[in-house]
Write a protein that holds these residues in place. Structure first.
Motif, mmCIF file in Angstrom:
data_model
loop_
_atom_site.group_PDB
_atom_site.id
_atom_site.type_symbol
_atom_site.label_atom_id
_atom_site.label_comp_id
_atom_site.label_asym_id
_atom_site.label_seq_id
_atom_site.Cartn_x
_atom_site.Cartn_y
_atom_site.Cartn_z
ATOM 1 N N ALA A 1 -1.395 -20.608 -8.796
ATOM 2 C CA ALA A 1 -1.797 -19.307 -8.258
ATOM 3 C C ALA A 1 -2.280 -18.404 -9.390
ATOM 4 O O ALA A 1 -1.525 -18.136 -10.328
ATOM 5 N N PRO A 2 -3.537 -17.940 -9.324
ATOM 6 C CA PRO A 2 -4.018 -17.003 -10.338
ATOM 7 C C PRO A 2 -3.437 -15.613 -10.107
ATOM 8 O O PRO A 2 -3.401 -15.124 -8.976
ATOM 9 N N LEU A 3 -2.979 -14.985 -11.176
ATOM 10 C CA LEU A 3 -2.434 -13.627 -11.122
ATOM 11 C C LEU A 3 -3.181 -12.792 -12.151
ATOM 12 O O LEU A 3 -2.969 -12.936 -13.356
ATOM 13 N N VAL A 4 -4.037 -11.919 -11.675
ATOM 14 C CA VAL A 4 -4.892 -11.136 -12.556
ATOM 15 C C VAL A 4 -4.637 -9.656 -12.307
ATOM 16 O O VAL A 4 -4.718 -9.173 -11.175
ATOM 17 N N ALA A 5 -4.318 -8.937 -13.376
ATOM 18 C CA ALA A 5 -4.124 -7.492 -13.308
ATOM 19 C C ALA A 5 -4.777 -6.888 -14.539
ATOM 20 O O ALA A 5 -4.241 -6.975 -15.648
ATOM 21 N N GLY A 6 -5.940 -6.301 -14.358
ATOM 22 C CA GLY A 6 -6.677 -5.763 -15.497
ATOM 23 C C GLY A 6 -7.076 -6.876 -16.443
ATOM 24 O O GLY A 6 -7.647 -7.895 -16.035
ATOM 25 N N ALA A 7 -6.757 -6.709 -17.734
ATOM 26 C CA ALA A 7 -7.090 -7.735 -18.731
ATOM 27 C C ALA A 7 -6.056 -8.855 -18.776
ATOM 28 O O ALA A 7 -6.242 -9.841 -19.489
ATOM 29 N N ARG A 8 -4.983 -8.713 -18.015
ATOM 30 C CA ARG A 8 -3.906 -9.711 -18.009
ATOM 31 C C ARG A 8 -4.257 -10.837 -17.042
ATOM 32 O O ARG A 8 -4.392 -10.620 -15.841
ATOM 33 N N ARG A 9 -4.403 -12.057 -17.588
ATOM 34 C CA ARG A 9 -4.779 -13.214 -16.778
ATOM 35 C C ARG A 9 -3.677 -14.276 -16.898
ATOM 36 O O ARG A 9 -3.426 -14.791 -17.986
ATOM 37 N N GLY B 1 0.814 -1.216 0.000
ATOM 38 C CA GLY B 1 0.000 0.000 0.000
ATOM 39 C C GLY B 1 0.844 1.261 0.000
ATOM 40 O O GLY B 1 0.606 2.182 -0.798
ATOM 41 N N GLU B 2 1.848 1.322 0.866
ATOM 42 C CA GLU B 2 2.677 2.523 0.974
ATOM 43 C C GLU B 2 3.431 2.811 -0.320
ATOM 44 O O GLU B 2 3.547 3.968 -0.742
ATOM 45 N N ALA B 3 3.947 1.752 -0.931
ATOM 46 C CA ALA B 3 4.780 1.934 -2.123
ATOM 47 C C ALA B 3 3.970 1.905 -3.417
ATOM 48 O O ALA B 3 4.545 2.007 -4.497
ATOM 49 N N ARG B 4 2.661 1.737 -3.306
ATOM 50 C CA ARG B 4 1.756 1.720 -4.468
ATOM 51 C C ARG B 4 2.229 0.688 -5.503
ATOM 52 O O ARG B 4 2.471 1.013 -6.662
ATOM 53 N N ILE B 5 2.344 -0.552 -5.043
ATOM 54 C CA ILE B 5 2.888 -1.623 -5.880
ATOM 55 C C ILE B 5 1.763 -2.391 -6.559
ATOM 56 O O ILE B 5 0.852 -2.899 -5.895
ATOM 57 N N ASP B 6 1.831 -2.470 -7.871
ATOM 58 C CA ASP B 6 0.887 -3.273 -8.650
ATOM 59 C C ASP B 6 1.534 -4.627 -8.919
ATOM 60 O O ASP B 6 2.399 -4.753 -9.782
ATOM 61 N N CYS B 7 1.121 -5.635 -8.145
ATOM 62 C CA CYS B 7 1.730 -6.966 -8.281
ATOM 63 C C CYS B 7 0.656 -8.050 -8.311
ATOM 64 O O CYS B 7 0.899 -9.180 -7.894
ATOM 65 N N ALA B 8 -0.526 -7.720 -8.828
ATOM 66 C CA ALA B 8 -1.634 -8.667 -8.944
ATOM 67 C C ALA B 8 -1.999 -9.269 -7.587
ATOM 68 O O ALA B 8 -2.398 -10.437 -7.491
ATOM 69 N N PHE B 9 -1.893 -8.473 -6.528
ATOM 70 C CA PHE B 9 -2.202 -8.957 -5.181
ATOM 71 C C PHE B 9 -3.699 -9.217 -5.040
ATOM 72 O O PHE B 9 -4.526 -8.405 -5.449
ATOM 73 N N ALA B 10 -4.045 -10.363 -4.449
ATOM 74 C CA ALA B 10 -5.453 -10.705 -4.234
ATOM 75 C C ALA B 10 -5.588 -11.613 -3.021
ATOM 76 O O ALA B 10 -4.799 -12.540 -2.832
ATOM 77 N N SER C 1 -7.961 -17.009 4.467
ATOM 78 C CA SER C 1 -7.133 -15.834 4.732
ATOM 79 C C SER C 1 -5.939 -15.689 3.800
ATOM 80 O O SER C 1 -5.296 -14.634 3.780
ATOM 81 N N GLU C 2 -5.620 -16.715 3.007
ATOM 82 C CA GLU C 2 -4.391 -16.679 2.221
ATOM 83 C C GLU C 2 -4.525 -15.767 0.995
ATOM 84 O O GLU C 2 -5.629 -15.437 0.568
ATOM 85 N N ALA C 3 -3.382 -15.416 0.425
ATOM 86 C CA ALA C 3 -3.352 -14.456 -0.683
ATOM 87 C C ALA C 3 -2.399 -14.953 -1.765
ATOM 88 O O ALA C 3 -1.713 -15.963 -1.610
ATOM 89 N N ALA C 4 -2.365 -14.220 -2.868
ATOM 90 C CA ALA C 4 -1.418 -14.500 -3.955
ATOM 91 C C ALA C 4 -0.988 -13.176 -4.567
ATOM 92 O O ALA C 4 -1.759 -12.196 -4.570
ATOM 93 N N ALA C 5 0.246 -13.140 -5.069
ATOM 94 C CA ALA C 5 0.760 -11.940 -5.718
ATOM 95 C C ALA C 5 2.024 -12.300 -6.484
ATOM 96 O O ALA C 5 2.686 -13.302 -6.180
#
Length: 416
Positions: free
Chosen positions: A302-310, A124-133, A194-198
Motif C-alpha cells: 500500500a502506497p502512503l504518500v503525504a507531501g514529500a514523505r513517500r 473529514g470532520e476530525a481533519r485527520i492527516d493519514c495519507a488517505f488516498a 473504489s478501494e482506498a489506502a491510509a
C-alpha cells in the motif's frame, strides 16, 4: 450518559468519536501507553471494502497438511495447550463451507459499504492527516485456476453491487507499471477502482488527540481486570481503582475473549498474528500508484504518500500462535524479498519491522452490539479487516446503544 470504551485501537477510537458526536460523555481505557498500539499500528493500510471474503472457505481444508507442515507457509498454525485456540480452530473448520462463506461475504460487503461512508466522514470532520488516498486495488493471481476462482467471486459480488474488472497480464502491467519486472509471475488480476489506502496508526494518533481536545478522557496504561454489568450500569476494575459508567463498549481487540469471560461472555475471538515493514521510498524510486495484493505470497503493498514523505507499507502472513510478540526475522526478510521481486524496490533504511494481532472470529463476522449483560456492548472480531470495517462497526454499535435502527442488517453480527 457516560460511556466507557475499552480499547484505543481503530475500533475503539472510532466508536468513542461517534459517541462524543452524539453529545455523550466518553472515557477511553487502554492497556498500552498510547493509542493504536495493537493491530492498528502497522497493519496493511488497505481499505478493502470489496475484498471481505472470509479466511474460512472450503479450499482451506484441502491445504491443511501444507499449513501444518510448511514452516514458510503464509498461513501457519502453531499448536499450543490453549483451550481457546482449539475451540476457535474447530469452529473455523466448521465454518469452511460454501454457504457460510457466501453469507459472510454478503454481510461484510454491506458493513464495509457503511464503513466507507463513516470512515471518510470521520477523517473529514476530525481533519485527520493519514495519507488517505482513493488509489484503487489490484489483486494479482499466479495461474489460470486461481484467476478462474477469482472470476467466479467477482461475478458473485457483482450481484451485490461491487464494481470490479478482470484483467489479463498485460492489463495488470498497464494499470501498475511498477509490476513490470514481476510480469512472468502474473496470470491476471482483479482491479477494483473504489478501494482506498491510509495509515491507520496515524489515524489513531490524530483521532485520540481530537477526542481529548473535545473533552474525552483517555487513560493509557490502564488495564481492565474485571467487569460487572447489569441494567443499572457498568463497574470496571482496574489497577488504578474502580470505575463506573452507564454503559461500556468492549473494543479491546485480540484480548476480548479473556476480558469478556470475566463478564460471563463466551467470545470466540483469537489473535491472528501478522507482520509488516514500512519502506521509505526515495524520490525517483518506483512507488506503486495503487494498492496491490499478491495472492501467491499472501502479501499486500500500500502506497502512503503525504507531501514529500513517500512510504510503502508491505504486510502479510497469518500465524495462529497466541500472543507471541516476537518479530521473526524470517518473516521480515520474506516481506523485504517480496518488495524486491514484486515491486522492484530494494528496502533500505529503517523498515519499522512490526507484528500485530488481528482479533478474528472463526467465521470472519465481527461481534457487534448488545450482550446479555445489558449495559455492556461489543465491537470486536474484525480480524484482518479491522481498518476496513472500523467505521461501519462503530456506527452499528453506537446506534444499538442509543436504541436506533441499524443502517444495515445487524443480525449477522449479534452475540450468540
Amino acid at each position: 450518559m457516560h460511556v466507557i470504551v475499552i480499547g484505543a485501537g481503530v475500533a475503539g477510537l472510532t466508536t468513542a468519536w461517534l459517541l462524543q458526536q452524539e453529545g455523550l460523555r466518553v472515557t477511553v481505557l487502554e492497556r498500552a501507553g498510547a493509542a493504536g498500539q495493537g493491530a492498528s499500528r502497522g497493519n496493511g493500510a488497505q481499505l478493502s471494502y470489496s475484498y471481505v471474503a472470509p479466511l474460512a472457505e472450503p479450499a482451506v481444508v484441502g491445504k491443511l497438511p501444507t499449513l501444518l507442515a510448511d514452516e514458510d507457509s503464509p498461513l501457519k498454525f502453531h499448536f499450543q495447550f490453549d483451550p481457546l485456540q482449539w475451540r476457535w480452530g474447530l469452529a473455523f473448520l466448521r465454518a469452511c463451507r460454501f454457504e457460510q462463506a457466501q453469507a459472510t461475504t454478503r454481510a461484510l460487503l454491506a458493513l464495509a459499504a457503511l464503513s466507507r461512508r463513516v470512515t471518510e466522514q470521520v477523517i473529514g470532520e476530525a481533519r485527520i492527516d493519514c495519507a488517505f488516498a482513493h488509489s484503487g486495488k489490484l489483486v494479482l493471481y499466479p495461474d489460470a485456476a486461481a484467476l478462474a476462482t477469482a472470476q467466479a467471486q467477482l461475478q458473485f459480488q457483482a450481484g451485490l453491487g461491487c464494481e470490479q474488472h478482470l484483467l489479463d497480464r498485460a492489463a495488470c502491467i498497464a494499470r501498475e507499471p511498477a509490476l513490470a519486472g514481476y510480469a512472468a509471475q502474473i496470470a491476471g488480476g482483479v482491479w477494483t477502482p473504489s478501494e482506498a489506502a491510509a495509515d491507520c496508526g496515524a489515524y489513531c494518533d490524530a483521532l485520540a488527540a481530537r477526542l481529548q481536545e473535545r473533552g474525552a478522557a483517555l487513560q493509557f496504561g490502564t488495564e481492565v481486570t474485571g467487569i460487572a454489568a447489569d441494567k443499572g450500569g457498568v463497574r470496571l476494575h482496574t489497577a488504578r481503582g474502580p470505575l463506573h459508567a452507564d454503559h461500556a463498549v468492549l473494543a479491546n481487540g485480540s484480548h476480548a475473549a479473556q476480558l469478556g469471560a470475566r463478564a460471563g461472555l463466551r467470545l470466540l475471538v483469537y489473535p491472528l498474528k501478522g507482520y509488516s515493514i514500512t519502506v521509505p521510498v526515495p524520490a525517483g524510486a518506483p512507488l506503486p500508484q495503487v494498492s496491490i495484493t499478491d495472492t501467491r505470497r499472501k502479501v499486500v503493498f500500500a502506497p502512503l504518500v503525504a507531501g514529500a514523505r513517500r512510504l510503502l507499507r508491505v504486510a502479510g502472513f497469518v500465524e495462529l500462535a497466541g500472543h507471541d510478540e516476537r518479530v521473526l526475522p524470517a518473516r521480515i526478510e520474506a516481506l523485504a524479498q517480496a518488495t524486491r521481486e514484486v515491486i522492484g524496490l530494494e528496502p533500505a533504511g529503517d523498515l519499522a519491522p512490526w507484528c500485530g494481532f488481528r482479533p478474528a472470529t472463526p467465521t470472519g463476522l465481527p461481534l457487534l452490539g448488545a450482550t446479555p449483560r445489558k449495559t455492556l456492548w461489543l465491537n470486536v472480531g474484525q480480524g484482518a479487516l479491522g481498518w476496513t470495517l472500523a467505521g461501519g462497526s462503530a456506527r452499528l454499535v453506537v446506534d444499538a446503544l442509543l436504541g436506533r435502527a441499524s443502517a444495515v442488517d445487524a443480525r449477522p453480527f449479534a452475540y450468540r
